[in-house]
Design an enzyme around this catalytic site. Structure first.
Site, mmCIF file in Angstrom:
data_model
loop_
_atom_site.group_PDB
_atom_site.id
_atom_site.type_symbol
_atom_site.label_atom_id
_atom_site.label_comp_id
_atom_site.label_asym_id
_atom_site.label_seq_id
_atom_site.Cartn_x
_atom_site.Cartn_y
_atom_site.Cartn_z
ATOM 1 N N GLU A 1 3.369 -5.129 -0.350
ATOM 2 C CA GLU A 1 2.850 -4.118 0.560
ATOM 3 C C GLU A 1 3.942 -3.833 1.590
ATOM 4 O O GLU A 1 4.363 -4.726 2.321
ATOM 5 C CB GLU A 1 1.606 -4.623 1.298
ATOM 6 C CG GLU A 1 0.487 -5.115 0.406
ATOM 7 C CD GLU A 1 -0.584 -5.855 1.197
ATOM 8 O OE1 GLU A 1 -0.459 -5.942 2.449
ATOM 9 O OE2 GLU A 1 -1.523 -6.367 0.585
ATOM 10 N N ASP B 1 -2.679 -6.304 14.107
ATOM 11 C CA ASP B 1 -1.632 -7.229 13.679
ATOM 12 C C ASP B 1 -1.395 -8.306 14.722
ATOM 13 O O ASP B 1 -1.558 -8.075 15.922
ATOM 14 C CB ASP B 1 -0.322 -6.474 13.433
ATOM 15 C CG ASP B 1 -0.423 -5.518 12.264
ATOM 16 O OD1 ASP B 1 -0.992 -5.927 11.243
ATOM 17 O OD2 ASP B 1 0.058 -4.384 12.379
#
Length: 276
Positions: A53, A64
């Site tokens: 990815e 994140d």
């Protein structure tokens, strides 16, 4: 070169045929530089990753952790653009023939133009897109363009997702389902792992799509643990940290290759829980 969801499907099926989970790596484009990121992804594939990815760096990566936020900041300060992300996909796929997806927040695609992004991702050989913050009920336009270009649309589910919501998400998605479970503080990995295993079982009850888990995995033993109940083990921060901690670029590339090799052994060392 057209985008190819079948390549992704085949990679996951090949891992299952070997009675193991697939190893899926996440790595942000443009980190530490565009060329350096492409080299690192090549090393990750060399080490044994089945799928990569490519992260599209974003200025407000609310989902994140600090390691990936740091990498995104370095990439953005280096001037990374969507064209660089697409180049990263193109070169990583062309060099290996393996499936490469883009993982991104929705806003950059919305601003770039969903039709344009889907067409250019497919032209770069991309297998699909993971969109963690795009609500399924608002995804019809993207999915239409993705389907037109043979791209997977991977949605994210979480332990908080109700069963009805899981069914809605898996019905709309393609390629695989990304099951996200927060990495707990020290001492809670066992309970977090059980939560993730339960989420995989609940998700499988709604769909025949493979279910791949991101759980803060950083070593072979943890990869084996997650591989025992998931169709794919997703690792991101551990790769980024190897590069952040490396004394120079060459050491960073060697580090991610070594980590991929360790994790690849881990997914092969696991006792599998059959899907379905």
């Amino acid at each position: 070169m057209s985008g190819n969801i079948q390549l992704l499907t085949d990679a996951l099926a090949a891992a299952r045929a070997e009675d193991r989970a697939a190893l899926i790596a996440y790595y942000p484009a443009g980190f530490p530089t565009v060329d350096g990121g492409i080299e690192a992804i090549g090393a990750i594939f060399d080490g044994g990753a089945d799928i990569v990815e490519v992260g599209l760096p974003y200025s407000d990566p609310v989902m994140d952790g600090p390691v990936i936020q740091t990498a995104d900041d370095i990439a953005l300060r280096g001037g990374v653009r969507i064209a660089d992300v697409l180049r990263t996909v193109r070169e990583a796929h062309a060099a290996t023939g393996k499936p490469v997806l883009v993982m991104t927040y929705w806003n950059p695609i919305d601003r770039y133009g969903p039709a344009r992004f889907a067409a250019e991702l497919a032209d770069a050989g991309g297998a699909g897109c993971i969109l963690p913050d795009l609500p399924v009920q608002e995804s019809a336009v993207w999915r239409e363009h993705a389907s037109e270009h043979d791209l997977a649309t991977v949605f994210v589910v979480a332990p908080s997702s109700a069963d009805a919501r899981l069914a809605e998400i898996t019905a709309a998605g393609s390629g695989f389902v990304y099951a996200a479970s927060l990495m707990g503080v020290t001492g809670t990995r066992e309970s977090v792992g059980r939560q993730a295993e339960k989420l995989v079982a609940r998700t499988r009850a709604t769909s025949g799509l493979p279910v791949c888990v991101g759980l803060g995995v950083s070593n072979a033993a943890q990869a084996a643990e997650v591989a025992s109940f998931a169709d794919g083990v997703i690792v991101g921060s551990a790769f980024v940290k190897r590069v952040l901690d490396a004394p120079d670029a060459a050491a960073g590339v060697a580090g991610v290759r070594e980590l991929a090799g360790d994790l690849a052994q881990g997914v092969r060392a696991s006792a599998r829980t059959p899907a379905g």
